[in-house]
Enzyme design. Structure first.
Site, short mmCIF file in Angstrom:
data_model
loop_
_atom_site.label_atom_id
_atom_site.label_comp_id
_atom_site.label_asym_id
_atom_site.label_seq_id
_atom_site.Cartn_x
_atom_site.Cartn_y
_atom_site.Cartn_z
N GLU A 26 56.47 -25.69 -12.87
CA GLU A 26 55.19 -26.39 -12.96
C GLU A 26 55.22 -27.49 -14.01
O GLU A 26 54.53 -28.49 -13.86
CB GLU A 26 54.07 -25.39 -13.29
CG GLU A 26 53.75 -24.48 -12.12
CD GLU A 26 52.80 -23.35 -12.48
OE1 GLU A 26 52.38 -23.25 -13.64
OE2 GLU A 26 52.49 -22.56 -11.57
N VAL A 27 55.98 -27.27 -15.06
CA VAL A 27 56.12 -28.31 -16.10
C VAL A 27 57.53 -28.88 -15.97
O VAL A 27 58.52 -28.15 -16.14
CB VAL A 27 55.88 -27.73 -17.51
CG1 VAL A 27 56.17 -28.79 -18.56
CG2 VAL A 27 54.45 -27.22 -17.64
N HIS A 40 61.92 -19.33 -20.17
CA HIS A 40 60.92 -18.36 -20.62
C HIS A 40 61.64 -17.16 -21.22
O HIS A 40 62.63 -16.67 -20.66
CB HIS A 40 60.10 -17.84 -19.44
CG HIS A 40 59.28 -18.88 -18.73
ND1 HIS A 40 57.91 -18.96 -18.84
CD2 HIS A 40 59.63 -19.88 -17.88
CE1 HIS A 40 57.45 -19.95 -18.09
NE2 HIS A 40 58.48 -20.53 -17.50
N ASP A 100 54.06 -19.44 -25.20
CA ASP A 100 53.45 -19.89 -23.94
C ASP A 100 51.94 -19.72 -24.05
O ASP A 100 51.45 -18.71 -24.54
CB ASP A 100 54.01 -19.07 -22.76
CG ASP A 100 53.67 -19.68 -21.42
OD1 ASP A 100 52.46 -19.79 -21.10
OD2 ASP A 100 54.58 -20.05 -20.68
N ILE A 101 51.23 -20.73 -23.57
CA ILE A 101 49.76 -20.74 -23.68
C ILE A 101 49.10 -19.76 -22.69
O ILE A 101 47.96 -19.36 -22.87
CB ILE A 101 49.25 -22.19 -23.49
CG1 ILE A 101 47.94 -22.44 -24.19
CG2 ILE A 101 49.19 -22.58 -22.03
CD1 ILE A 101 47.55 -23.91 -24.21
N HIS A 121 62.73 -25.67 -19.18
CA HIS A 121 62.47 -24.71 -20.26
C HIS A 121 62.87 -23.32 -19.80
O HIS A 121 62.83 -23.03 -18.59
CB HIS A 121 60.99 -24.73 -20.65
CG HIS A 121 60.07 -24.60 -19.48
ND1 HIS A 121 59.73 -25.67 -18.66
CD2 HIS A 121 59.45 -23.52 -18.95
CE1 HIS A 121 58.94 -25.25 -17.70
NE2 HIS A 121 58.76 -23.95 -17.84
#
Ligand code: AMP
Ligand code: ZN
Length: 152
Positions: free
Chosen positions: A95-96, A102, A30-31, A100
């Site tokens: 948000e995306v 985490h 994760d960025i 996905h």
């Protein structure tokens, strides 16, 4: 969906620090990590929500999460515990809109509490930090006898 950020990462148009990839899913750093070593497991084919996800991917994503949790624990990442977190829908904090999971390493005293409410206070790092951590996790995964590790 061509402009989806995770589709673009999977197509190789945007860089990411990968730790794992197979024919169904990819996992990368994760960025904006909650803690260093924060990973995302992303289906290789676009699905915006759980409702869009091929049902066979649910158990596969969880199985990969179990492997990655073991990989985190065996790496240089500070990892005494792991949170799995998935936001399905805007109201849940997604948000995306490419679904996905985490995989978030936790340790005593990380002061993250209910981490999903504190996302904006995430750890700040650089691409080179993420690459270094990803390399350590990939090495750890190799020792956990996972065959399908993506080579950089
Ligand atoms: P969510 O709120 O569950 O949709 O989380 C989206 C996550 O994607 C956030 O933790 C972001 O930091 C992460 N993210 C966004 N863009 C990127 C990117 N280019 N590479 C890696 N992670 C990203
Ligand atoms: Zn996508």
């Amino acid at each position: 969906m061509t402009d989806c950020i995770f589709c673009r990462i999977i197509r190789g148009e945007i860089p990411a620090s990968y730790v794992y990839q197979d024919e169904l899913v990819s996992a990368f750093m994760d960025i904006q990590p909650v803690n260093p070593g924060h990973l995302l497991i992303v289906p290789n084919t676009h699905a915006s929500s759980l409702a869009d996800l091929d049902s066979k991917l649910g158990p596969h994503i969880f199985q990969v999460a179990m492997r990655l949790a073991a990989g985190l624990r065996g790496s240089t990442v500070q990892c005494e515990g792991v949170n799995l977190y998935l936001a399905d829908g805007k109201a849940a904090g997604q948000e995306v809109f490419h679904i996905h999971l985490h995989v978030i390493p936790r340790f005593s005293g990380d002061n993250k509490g209910a981490f999903f409410a504190l996302r904006s206070r995430g750890h700040s790092d650089q691409k080179q930090d993420r690459d270094q951590i990803a390399a350590s996790i990939r090495t750890s995964l190799l020792h956990n006898t996972i065959p399908e590790i993506r080579k950089e």
